[in-house]
Write an enzyme that holds these catalytic residues in place. Structure first.
Site, PDB file in Angstrom:
ATOM      1  N   GLU A   1     -19.836   0.536  -0.599  1.00  0.00           N
ATOM      2  CA  GLU A   1     -19.057   0.010  -1.721  1.00  0.00           C
ATOM      3  C   GLU A   1     -19.810   0.069  -3.043  1.00  0.00           C
ATOM      4  OE1 GLU A   1     -17.307  -1.240   2.005  1.00  0.00           O
ATOM      5  OE2 GLU A   1     -19.346  -1.539   1.230  1.00  0.00           O
TER       6      GLU A   1
ATOM      7  N   ARG B   1       0.822  -1.213   0.000  1.00  0.00           N
ATOM      8  CA  ARG B   1       0.000   0.000   0.000  1.00  0.00           C
ATOM      9  C   ARG B   1       0.858   1.265   0.000  1.00  0.00           C
ATOM     10  NH1 ARG B   1      -2.297   0.841   6.208  1.00  0.00           N
ATOM     11  NH2 ARG B   1      -0.399   0.195   7.266  1.00  0.00           N
TER      12      ARG B   1
ATOM     13  N   SER C   1      -6.111   3.639   6.393  1.00  0.00           N
ATOM     14  CA  SER C   1      -5.687   2.260   6.184  1.00  0.00           C
ATOM     15  C   SER C   1      -5.207   2.035   4.754  1.00  0.00           C
ATOM     16  CB  SER C   1      -6.832   1.297   6.497  1.00  0.00           C
ATOM     17  OG  SER C   1      -6.454  -0.038   6.263  1.00  0.00           O
TER      18      SER C   1
ATOM     19  N   PHE D   1     -15.149  -6.485   0.864  1.00  0.00           N
ATOM     20  CA  PHE D   1     -16.418  -5.795   0.678  1.00  0.00           C
ATOM     21  C   PHE D   1     -16.578  -5.264  -0.744  1.00  0.00           C
ATOM     22  CE2 PHE D   1     -15.492  -4.925   5.301  1.00  0.00           C
ATOM     23  CZ  PHE D   1     -16.349  -5.900   5.773  1.00  0.00           C
TER      24      PHE D   1
END
Length: 315
Positions: free
Chosen positions: A56, A8, A35, A81
């Site tokens: 989402e 990330r 995050s 998700f």
């Protein structure tokens, strides 16, 4: 010592760099910017960052709308998700309509270990691979992630990018060429082909080195693009070695192993073994603990390769 860095981080670095160069790039997040590290993009370009909230389905639909308006949206949410809840929106609003939307599934695979089984996606690649028009990219580390983000931006059409959260070894090199749909051959071999994707490249390297000490020459192919898969590279290697082992941090159902099996079955059948998670959900724990639990380690690759080549397995 091998550098450890979260994929990330490479993702965030690339977004910031591309954001400076391309004013049409926009970032959408489902209320997990810290995050996902998209908060770093927000700090640089707040007018091009949109927090859609924990929704989402909405974030995918909004991304598709922005693509219609001429933007290049990077849609970010937790992979479990995003690929599960918003599958219908990705199917119709993005893929059926062939919109230029980049779907970024974060917290993917065992990097979601400590969040438990419900948050640990081991089937996201399978879901995304099944969608017509969807390109599926699974980088090995933070460095390759940077290249993948840039390639995704420059690619016209839907892309699913799998993004890990926790630090993993940086095993690729700056000079490694990244091209969507093209495998990278890291090692020549004549006895067995090891085909890996994502973070399993590190364990595959370790396995190949140990196998060489045992007299087994393993060819190593890294498949960062699951779809479209590099049939030519797979068939060339399988023809040479006659045996293939696939290695993935994902279910063996519908992921890399399935994709390679389809290529071989239709073109050049050879003995194949698939290493991944075996039709099961994850559990809560640390990432290393889950990799051990699922046996996603060099030892299993070595054992499997030795079984294929008929060599004596060293216990």
């Amino acid at each position: 010592m091998t550098k450890m860095e979260a994929p990330r981080q490479g993702f965030a670095n690339a977004l910031i760099k591309l954001g400076k160069e391309h004013k049409d790039l926009v970032v959408l997040d489902a209320d997990c910017a810290k995050s996902n590290m998209t908060n770093l993009f927000k700090a640089e370009y707040p007018e091009r960052f949109f927090n859609i909230g924990i929704s989402e389905c909405d974030i995918v639909g909004t991304g598709a709308g922005m693509a219609v308006a001429g933007k290049v949206p990077f849609v970010n949410a937790y992979a479990n998700f995003l690929t599960g809840r918003a599958f219908d929106q990705m199917r119709i609003s993005v893929c059926y309509s062939d919109k230029n939307v980049k779907i970024c599934g974060h917290n993917a695979g065992t990097s979601a270990a400590q969040e438990g089984a419900t948050h640990l996606p081991l089937e996201d690649i399978s879901l995304m691979r099944s969608l017509p028009n969807m390109t599926v990219i699974v980088p090995a580390d933070s460095l390759e992630m940077e290249k993948a983000v840039e390639a995704a931006y420059n690619f016209e059409g839907p892309v699913y990018l799998r993004v890990g959260k926790l630090p993993v070894p940086v095993v690729t090199k700056p000079e490694d060429k990244f091209e969507i749909g093209k495998a990278i051959k890291y090692r020549d071999g004549s006895d067995v082909t090891l085909i890996s994707t994502g973070i399993m490249l590190d364990e595959t390297f370790k396995a190949a080195e140990e196998l060489a000490k045992q007299g087994v020459e393993a060819e190593v192919l890294h498949i960062h693009t699951i779809k479209p898969i590099d049939k030519e590279a797979i068939l060339a290697s399988a023809t040479k070695t006659g045996k293939v082992v696939t290695v993935e941090e994902h279910s063996i159902i519908g992921g890399l192993g399935s994709a390679v099996a389809e290529v071989l079955a239709e073109n050049h059948p050879v003995p194949l073994r698939r290493i991944g998670t075996n039709d099961r959900f994850g559990v809560s724990g640390k990432m290393d603990e889950l990799l051990d639990l699922f046996e996603l380690r060099a030892a299993r690759i070595i054992k499997t390769a030795n079984e294929l080549v008929g060599a004596k397995v060293n216990n």
